[in-house]
Design an enzyme around this catalytic site. Sequence first.
Site, PDB file in Angstrom:
ATOM      1  N   ASP A 191       0.437  -1.342  -0.150  1.00 46.91           N
ATOM      2  CA  ASP A 191       0.055  -0.032  -0.078  1.00 46.91           C
ATOM      3  C   ASP A 191       0.944   1.467   0.014  1.00 46.91           C
ATOM      4  O   ASP A 191       0.787   2.363  -0.776  1.00 46.91           O
ATOM      5  CB  ASP A 191      -0.862  -0.067   1.500  1.00 46.91           C
ATOM      6  CG  ASP A 191       0.176  -0.400   3.100  1.00 46.91           C
ATOM      7  OD1 ASP A 191       0.915  -0.225   2.879  1.00 46.91           O
ATOM      8  OD2 ASP A 191      -0.766  -0.531   3.613  1.00 46.91           O
ATOM      9  N   ASP A 198       6.818   3.583   3.794  1.00 47.54           N
ATOM     10  CA  ASP A 198       7.417   4.743   4.671  1.00 47.54           C
ATOM     11  C   ASP A 198       8.580   4.434   4.912  1.00 47.54           C
ATOM     12  O   ASP A 198       9.406   5.136   4.145  1.00 47.54           O
ATOM     13  CB  ASP A 198       6.494   4.337   6.037  1.00 47.54           C
ATOM     14  CG  ASP A 198       6.741   5.430   7.364  1.00 47.54           C
ATOM     15  OD1 ASP A 198       7.055   6.894   6.674  1.00 47.54           O
ATOM     16  OD2 ASP A 198       6.149   5.893   8.158  1.00 47.54           O
TER      17      ASP A 198
HETATM   18  P1  IMP Z   1       7.618   0.813   6.446  1.00 41.03           P
HETATM   19  O1  IMP Z   1       8.368   1.276   5.210  1.00 41.03           O
HETATM   20  O2  IMP Z   1       8.373  -0.391   6.830  1.00 41.03           O
HETATM   21  O3  IMP Z   1       7.604   1.891   7.524  1.00 41.03           O
HETATM   22  O4  IMP Z   1       6.244   0.070   7.195  1.00 41.03           O
HETATM   23  C1  IMP Z   1       4.486   0.678   5.710  1.00 41.03           C
HETATM   24  C2  IMP Z   1       4.171   0.494   6.174  1.00 41.03           C
HETATM   25  O5  IMP Z   1       3.900   0.879   7.274  1.00 41.03           O
HETATM   26  C3  IMP Z   1       2.768  -0.425   5.787  1.00 41.03           C
HETATM   27  O6  IMP Z   1       2.069  -0.875   4.420  1.00 41.03           O
HETATM   28  C4  IMP Z   1       1.523   0.543   6.213  1.00 41.03           C
HETATM   29  O7  IMP Z   1       1.102  -0.967   6.333  1.00 41.03           O
HETATM   30  C5  IMP Z   1       2.321   0.964   7.198  1.00 41.03           C
HETATM   31  N1  IMP Z   1       2.362   2.486   6.869  1.00 41.03           N
HETATM   32  C6  IMP Z   1       2.708   3.417   6.899  1.00 41.03           C
HETATM   33  N2  IMP Z   1       2.451   4.839   6.729  1.00 41.03           N
HETATM   34  C7  IMP Z   1       1.273   4.386   6.639  1.00 41.03           C
HETATM   35  C8  IMP Z   1       0.174   5.693   6.237  1.00 41.03           C
HETATM   36  O8  IMP Z   1       0.983   7.325   6.629  1.00 41.03           O
HETATM   37  N3  IMP Z   1      -1.026   5.336   7.086  1.00 41.03           N
HETATM   38  C9  IMP Z   1      -1.563   3.812   6.832  1.00 41.03           C
HETATM   39  N4  IMP Z   1      -0.288   3.217   7.460  1.00 41.03           N
HETATM   40  C10 IMP Z   1       0.928   3.542   6.478  1.00 41.03           C
HETATM   41 MG    MG Z   2       1.957  -2.628   5.225  1.00 46.71          MG
END
Ligand code: IMP
Ligand code: MG
Length: 173
Positions: free
Chosen positions: A99, A102
């Site tokens: 999705d 981040d």
């Molecule tokens: P990261 O890239 O490992 O920090 O984590 C990404 C995951 O954190 C995504 O797949 C989402 O499930 C969750 N996430 C990060 N940012 C958001 C946001 O703005 N809204 C909802 N979920 C988020």
């Molecule tokens: Mg996710």
Amino acid sequence: MKDAQKKVLFRSEDIASRVCELGRQISADYPEGNILLIGILKGAFVFLADLVRCLDQPCQIDFARISSYGSGTVSSGELKITMDIGIPVAGRDVILVDDIVDTGLTLNQYRDELARRGPRSLKVAAMIDKTARRERHVKLDYCGFRIDDGFLVGYGLDCDECFRNLGSIYVLE
Ligand code: IMP
Ligand code: MG
């Protein structure tokens, strides 16, 4: 946070046309078809469902559930596969679908894990590329929209398991 105000960032119509553009791009990149798309649960379920219906050729679909957050809210950086895919990736053309990216920790680590299993090719698609807090480089081969920062909900994205069903993408304020 559930009572926070939310403002439309990407309207459902604009999402639909962007997802179809990505679908056409993927169809053109894999003329032989037979791609394996792997969605990261839960957030990717809406994007993946729309994306595969914009593909012209046959494909297979699987899901994994992964967590790099442990019990806290800050990423531990430690990959935990809580539900792995069932279809073997060896020799396959794989697209990993999420999705939102981040920090990049989750996708980066699961991508490396899949790469170790010997796919023929491995690409990454994400609906949203959120760049401000990136810690690990993730090469996004297909990206819906890019933003700097903000907490987004809707179109699969949740806040405390709410808002995943909304057709547009909103920023919580
Ligand atoms: P990261 O890239 O490992 O920090 O984590 C990404 C995951 O954190 C995504 O797949 C989402 O499930 C969750 N996430 C990060 N940012 C958001 C946001 O703005 N809204 C909802 N979920 C988020
Ligand atoms: Mg996710």
